[in-house]
Write a protein that holds these residues in place. Structure first.
Motif, short mmCIF file in Angstrom:
data_model
loop_
_atom_site.label_atom_id
_atom_site.label_comp_id
_atom_site.label_asym_id
_atom_site.label_seq_id
_atom_site.Cartn_x
_atom_site.Cartn_y
_atom_site.Cartn_z
N SER A 58 -2.76 70.46 -3.46
CA SER A 58 -3.32 71.82 -3.53
C SER A 58 -2.33 72.85 -3.02
O SER A 58 -2.24 73.96 -3.55
CB SER A 58 -4.61 71.88 -2.71
N LEU A 59 -1.57 72.49 -1.98
CA LEU A 59 -0.57 73.40 -1.44
C LEU A 59 0.47 73.77 -2.50
O LEU A 59 0.80 74.95 -2.69
CB LEU A 59 0.10 72.76 -0.23
N LEU A 60 0.97 72.77 -3.22
CA LEU A 60 1.97 73.05 -4.24
C LEU A 60 1.37 73.80 -5.42
O LEU A 60 2.03 74.65 -6.02
CB LEU A 60 2.61 71.74 -4.72
N VAL A 119 -4.10 78.94 3.47
CA VAL A 119 -2.76 78.94 4.04
C VAL A 119 -1.80 79.78 3.19
O VAL A 119 -1.02 80.58 3.71
CB VAL A 119 -2.23 77.49 4.18
N VAL A 120 -1.85 79.63 1.89
CA VAL A 120 -0.89 80.29 1.00
C VAL A 120 -1.24 81.75 0.76
O VAL A 120 -0.34 82.60 0.69
CB VAL A 120 -0.80 79.54 -0.34
N PHE A 121 -2.54 82.08 0.68
CA PHE A 121 -2.92 83.44 0.27
C PHE A 121 -3.52 84.29 1.38
O PHE A 121 -3.56 85.53 1.25
CB PHE A 121 -3.93 83.37 -0.89
N ASN A 122 -4.01 83.67 2.46
CA ASN A 122 -4.80 84.44 3.43
C ASN A 122 -4.34 84.29 4.87
O ASN A 122 -4.98 84.83 5.77
CB ASN A 122 -6.27 84.01 3.33
N PHE A 123 -3.26 83.57 5.10
CA PHE A 123 -2.81 83.36 6.48
C PHE A 123 -2.39 84.71 7.10
O PHE A 123 -1.75 85.52 6.44
CB PHE A 123 -1.62 82.40 6.50
N TYR A 129 3.24 81.43 4.22
CA TYR A 129 3.98 81.51 2.96
C TYR A 129 5.46 81.78 3.22
O TYR A 129 6.34 81.14 2.63
CB TYR A 129 3.39 82.60 2.08
N LYS A 130 5.75 82.72 4.12
CA LYS A 130 7.14 83.03 4.45
C LYS A 130 7.83 81.84 5.12
O LYS A 130 9.01 81.56 4.85
CB LYS A 130 7.19 84.25 5.37
N PHE A 131 7.08 81.13 5.96
CA PHE A 131 7.64 79.94 6.61
C PHE A 131 8.02 78.88 5.58
O PHE A 131 9.12 78.31 5.63
CB PHE A 131 6.61 79.38 7.61
N LEU A 132 7.13 78.63 4.62
CA LEU A 132 7.39 77.60 3.62
C LEU A 132 8.53 77.98 2.70
O LEU A 132 9.29 77.11 2.25
CB LEU A 132 6.12 77.35 2.79
N LYS A 133 8.69 79.26 2.42
CA LYS A 133 9.67 79.71 1.43
C LYS A 133 11.05 80.01 2.02
O LYS A 133 12.06 79.94 1.30
CB LYS A 133 9.16 80.97 0.72
N THR A 134 11.13 80.31 3.30
CA THR A 134 12.39 80.84 3.83
C THR A 134 13.01 80.03 4.96
O THR A 134 14.15 80.31 5.35
CB THR A 134 12.19 82.28 4.34
N THR A 135 12.32 79.02 5.48
CA THR A 135 12.86 78.29 6.63
C THR A 135 13.19 76.85 6.25
O THR A 135 12.64 76.29 5.30
CB THR A 135 11.88 78.28 7.81
N PHE A 136 14.09 76.25 7.01
CA PHE A 136 14.47 74.87 6.76
C PHE A 136 13.28 73.93 6.93
O PHE A 136 13.04 73.05 6.10
CB PHE A 136 15.60 74.47 7.72
N LEU A 137 12.51 74.11 8.01
CA LEU A 137 11.34 73.27 8.23
C LEU A 137 10.31 73.47 7.13
O LEU A 137 9.61 72.52 6.73
CB LEU A 137 10.72 73.58 9.59
N GLY A 138 10.25 74.70 6.61
CA GLY A 138 9.35 74.96 5.49
C GLY A 138 9.76 74.18 4.26
O GLY A 138 8.91 73.61 3.55
#
Length: 316
Positions: A58-60, A119-123, A129-138
């Motif tokens: 669902s996350l993807l 998580v993706v739309f309402n955090f 979303y920024k964490f998943l898209k822009t960080t190494f751990l993301g």
């Protein structure tokens, strides 16, 4: 040249994995155990069960849907759309077999999707979303989610697809459903790829302004040049054929389908191994071996179109 070397290297790793699976009893036992364990792995938070595999998938789905935004959408449309993407295949399979779709019967499937949607739309502050898209751990998180999603797709062919057809004890003709390769293979194929087919048909990935959730054009599943779109359906189709006949391997057909249970767990493991291998190839070199058949069929189509045209022009 480098790309071909990487593909060859992964091929040898894949064959090595199959070798150890078949000829090392401890490896096979552990793979079988953890593959089945993952399918039912839930995490309970505040009394609500969340499926790990469903949350990853669902996350993807939510991330893919958000990346395709063209116009403003209500929260309800977004939630409905990602539900179709995640559970559309098993919904079609369940309705086709006259069953309640498995995700609706689950205590953990839909809460997992709602959690991923939030998580993706309402955090708050859009931090997740920024964490998943822009960080190494993301990126590491998304990689792990990808592996789990492909394992989930393998189970969609087996446990949530073909097994639902073959071991359908509630059907009036349940003893003979396994003999219909059309029913069985269609169920496995649509269960694993139906969500993507619906999303493409409804314009999620080629949306025109003001026409979301609308059949705006021919699905890319049926077009001639878009090999990438048919990858999921191709993969699900061929692996459904494999799993269907693997269940019958060495089984006593006079007592089928009950005798097929002996091969179920091993079949699930082999599907997961193939799906994970394909995912790693896609991540590394953007290569899907199941697209080879599509390109081969088009190549031979040029020589056979006298008998069967590759595509039809307009008729007078």
């Amino acid at each position: 040249m480098a790309r071909g070397g990487i593909v060859l290297g992964y091929t040898f790793l894949f064959l090595g994995a199959l070798y150890f699976y078949y000829y090392n009893n401890n490896v096979r036992h552990n793979v079988d155990y953890y593959n089945e364990w993952l399918e039912g792995l839930n995490v309970t938070v505040l009394g609500i069960d969340f499926s790990v595999l469903d949350f990853a998938g669902s996350l993807l789905c939510c991330l893919r849907y958000r990346s395709e935004f063209k116009t403003a959408k209500s929260w309800l449309e977004v939630l409905f759309s990602v539900t179709l993407m995640q559970f559309g295949g098993t919904t079609i399979a369940g309705l086709f077999l006259g069953q309640v779709p498995s995700w609706m019967m689950s205590r953990s499937a839909f809460p997992s999707l709602v959690a991923a949607w939030w998580v993706v739309f309402n955090f708050p502050l859009d931090f997740a979303y920024k964490f998943l898209k822009t960080t190494f751990l993301g990126h590491v998180t998304m990689f792990v989610a990808g592996v789990l999603t492909y394992i989930s797709a393998a189970h969609a062919i087996g446990s949530w697809g073909i097994d639902k057809a073959i071991f359908n004890d509630f059907h009036l003709n349940s003893a003979n459903i396994w003999k219909s390769y059309v029913i069985v293979i269609f169920t496995g194929t649509i269960s694993a790829s139906g969500g993507g087919i619906l999303a493409d048909a409804l314009g999620f990935f080629h949306e025109e302004a003001g026409k979301s959730l609308t059949l705006t054009s021919t699905s890319n599943l049926f077009t001639i040049n878009r090999f990438d779109v048919v990858a999921g359906a191709n993969r699900a189709f061929w692996l459904s054929i494999f799993y269907y006949y693997f269940l019958q391997h060495g089984a006593d057909l006079s007592s089928a389908p009950a005798s097929f249970h002996a091969n179920r767990v091993e079949g699930h493991s082999l599907l997961s191994i193939v799906y994970v291998a394909v995912y790693l190839l896609q991540r590394q070199v953007d290569f899907d071996p199941f697209l080879i058949w599509t390109k081969i069929s088009i190549f031979f189509g040029y020589f056979t179109r006298v008998v069967v045209p590759h595509y039809y022009d307009k008729f007078d």
